[in-house]
Design an enzyme around this catalytic site. Structure first.
Site, PDB file in Angstrom:
ATOM      1  N   LYS A 125       0.845  -1.186   0.000  1.00  0.00           N
ATOM      2  CA  LYS A 125       0.000   0.000   0.000  1.00  0.00           C
ATOM      3  C   LYS A 125       0.884   1.242   0.000  1.00  0.00           C
ATOM      4  O   LYS A 125       1.920   1.284   0.679  1.00  0.00           O
ATOM      5  CB  LYS A 125      -0.903  -0.038   1.231  1.00  0.00           C
ATOM      6  N   SER A 205      -9.445   1.898   3.419  1.00  0.00           N
ATOM      7  CA  SER A 205      -8.576   2.623   2.504  1.00  0.00           C
ATOM      8  C   SER A 205      -7.609   1.748   1.723  1.00  0.00           C
ATOM      9  O   SER A 205      -6.951   2.232   0.794  1.00  0.00           O
ATOM     10  CB  SER A 205      -7.790   3.675   3.291  1.00  0.00           C
ATOM     11  N   SER A 229     -10.002  -0.506   7.472  1.00  0.00           N
ATOM     12  CA  SER A 229      -9.324  -0.232   6.205  1.00  0.00           C
ATOM     13  C   SER A 229      -8.607  -1.424   5.593  1.00  0.00           C
ATOM     14  O   SER A 229      -8.178  -1.363   4.444  1.00  0.00           O
ATOM     15  CB  SER A 229      -8.328   0.926   6.372  1.00  0.00           C
TER      16      SER A 229
END
Length: 533
Positions: A125, A205, A229
């Site tokens: 990420k 996210s 997330s």
């Protein structure tokens, strides 16, 4: 609770998985509708189904010389090139990936492999510091230059021989900027799409990490979570996501929201791969590992479902279709010998009242510390001004209300803040501990997510999803595994347990995954059929 070394359980995991194979039949990577090239194959690299293959299976092939990390890495790079233009999950690939793979191949030939992740491609990420590669949190404010050093978790991955394949898109600033954000959108990467239905949202996210795994663009990926997330994107994209116990994985070098809740964790298509990745991220320690994960589906086995007590938190507020799927899931678990009882963890309304004010204060403290280490805005006030003067930061949604509220929030040294965080920690832990003790549970289960909503920058998300909050605020582990579909849209089953029960939760997750066998490859539909939620 103390941690213990888990070398023996991890070895058992690898051997067990090699014997039992994948949890169930899955579509071939090259079948019509999966959107990618056929499985790689040549005289030197036998066919590998990227959708279904597990890390233990890959390591067995690499150990015998019938597969190389170079061939595997090339296959994933080729798939990113051909599939990712539909979903926009991968921001960039690492130009050194094939050199990393070649080094792993040399270690395999010498018999000097570094463990189960040696030669395995991993996506990160883009809020995880990676030397030599931009790390932006999706914001143009951090696009000026890469960090000087790796995050601690990236160092662990490199030391384990993993191939850093690239960086994934995310909800900008991990969804902590605007009051009504659109998950999966960032000024750096644009909008990530849900591979199952392209006009639907991937949740956030860790949007790019989850969507990339659903599309088989990497073997595993790293996500981060403050509250939901990791697990929500995992559920909404039909993959596995594990939020570890707080502190099990170092957060050093990860763009923060709150040191009191933030953690990075593994995402994968198989629980076994998530468990192996966690063993690396945690430095070889997975607390309360409890038995071999690889044979968990066998009736009566310590890792199976027979005799396990699971508390079902139904959450009908997620809609009648999700509730019906949750009830069917409970019946399937009962059919495998589990005892499933309905529960309602207490204190949820109060947790919802307290969490956001605490996060505002913590974000101001922690983002100022992080920004001081990077090129660009040096604190939250400068970051707010950057967004005001850069129109591209407002291309999807204009607001930065959370930034502005955080700037005005009480400092973390204030009695007001300390009282809020103390009550939050106490109530969140009691919500899980008291529920598990009262019903003698091995875990609490709930739906991870509703069916994916239509992505709409003007409206923002439709993501009031309470299931992730108790474990997230308490710092306890949670694990989402695929549960099924509402028409074409995946729904996950979220499992949570007590403090540092990560290993036992993963063992249960393997058994649940085996029983439900709910995964199927995405079809990249442009829009959902009528009635899909």
């Amino acid at each position: 609770m103390g941690k213990r070394r888990t070398a023996a359980p991890i070895v058992a995991l690898v051997v067990g998985a090699a014997l039992t194979g994948a949890p169930g039949p899955r579509a071939q990577a090259g079948e019509p509708g999966t959107g990618g090239p056929p499985p790689l194959g040549s005289p030197r690299t036998p066919e590998v189904d990227l959708d279904t293959v597990t890390i233990p299976e890959l390591q067995l092939r690499m150990a015998t010389g019938s597969l190389t990390s170079s061939a595997l890495t090339t296959a994933y790079l080729r798939r990113i090139e051909t599939v990712d233009p539909r979903i926009h999950a991968v921001l960039r690939t690492d130009t050194t990936a094939l050199r990393q793979a070649a080094a792993s191949d040399a270690r395999h030939r010498r018999g000097e492999t570094r463990g189960p992740l040696d030669g395995i491609p991993v996506l990160l990420k883009d809020n995880v510091n990676t030397r030599g590669m931009p790390t932006t949190a999706g914001s143009l404010a951090l696009a000026g230059g890469p960090p000087d050093t790796d995050a601690a978790l990236v160092t662990r991955l490199r030391d384990a021989g993993a191939v850093i394949l690239g960086k994934t898109n995310l909800s900008e600033w991990a969804n902590f900027r605007a009051a009504k954000p659109t998950s999966g959108w960032s000024a750096v990467g644009g909008q990530t799409n849900n591979p199952y239905v392209l006009d639907r949202n991937p949740c956030g996210s860790s949007s790019g990490s989850a969507a990339a795994l659903a599309a088989s663009l990497s073997q595993v990926a790293i996500g981060t979570e403050t509250d939901g997330s990791i697990v929500c994107p995992a559920g909404m994209n039909g993959v596995v996501g594990h939020k570890p116990s707080l502190g099990l994985v170092s957060r050093a070098g990860v763009v923060p929201i709150s040191a009191e809740q933030d953690t990075a964790g593994p995402m994968a298509r198989h629980v076994i791969d998530a468990a192996l990745t966690l063993s690396v991220l945690s430095g070889g320690e997975v607390p309360a590992a409890g038995g071999s994960l690889g044979v968990a589906g066998r009736p009566g086995h310590p890792g199976g479902l027979r005799g396990r007590r699971i508390g079902l938190w139904r959450l009908p507020s997620l809609g009648p279709q999700v509730d019906a799927l949750t009830i069917r899931t409970a019946e399937r678990l009962r059919g495998a010998g589990a005892e499933v009882v309905e529960v309602t963890p207490p204190y949820q309304e109060r947790l919802a009242e307290l969490e956001f004010p605490a996060l505002l204060s913590e974000f101001h403290r922690d983002i100022d510390r992080y920004l001081a280490s990077r090129t660009g805005p040096r604190n939250l006030a400068e970051l707010i001004e950057f967004n005001r003067t850069h129109p591209a930061e407002r291309a999807c949604f204009a607001g930065q209300e959370l930034f502005e509220q955080a700037l005005a929030a009480p400092p973390t040294t204030s009695p007001e803040y300390r009282a809020v965080r103390a009550e939050l920690t106490d109530l969140s832990r009691r919500s899980i501990d008291e529920t598990m003790a009262a019903h003698r549970l091995d875990a609490i289960a709930s739906p991870t997510n509703p069916p994916a909503w239509t992505t709409d920058c003007a409206r923002g998300d439709n993501d009031v999803i309470p299931s992730s909050t108790p474990a997230a605020v308490a710092g306890y582990p949670s694990l989402s595994v695929p549960a099924g579909f509402v028409n074409e849209l995946p729904v996950g089953l979220l499992l949570m347990a007590g403090d540092h029960q990560d290993g036992r939760l993963l063992s249960l997750g393997v058994a649940v995954e085996h029983r439900l066998n709910a995964w199927r490859a995405p079809r990249y539909l442009p829009t959902a059929p009528a009635g899909s939620g």
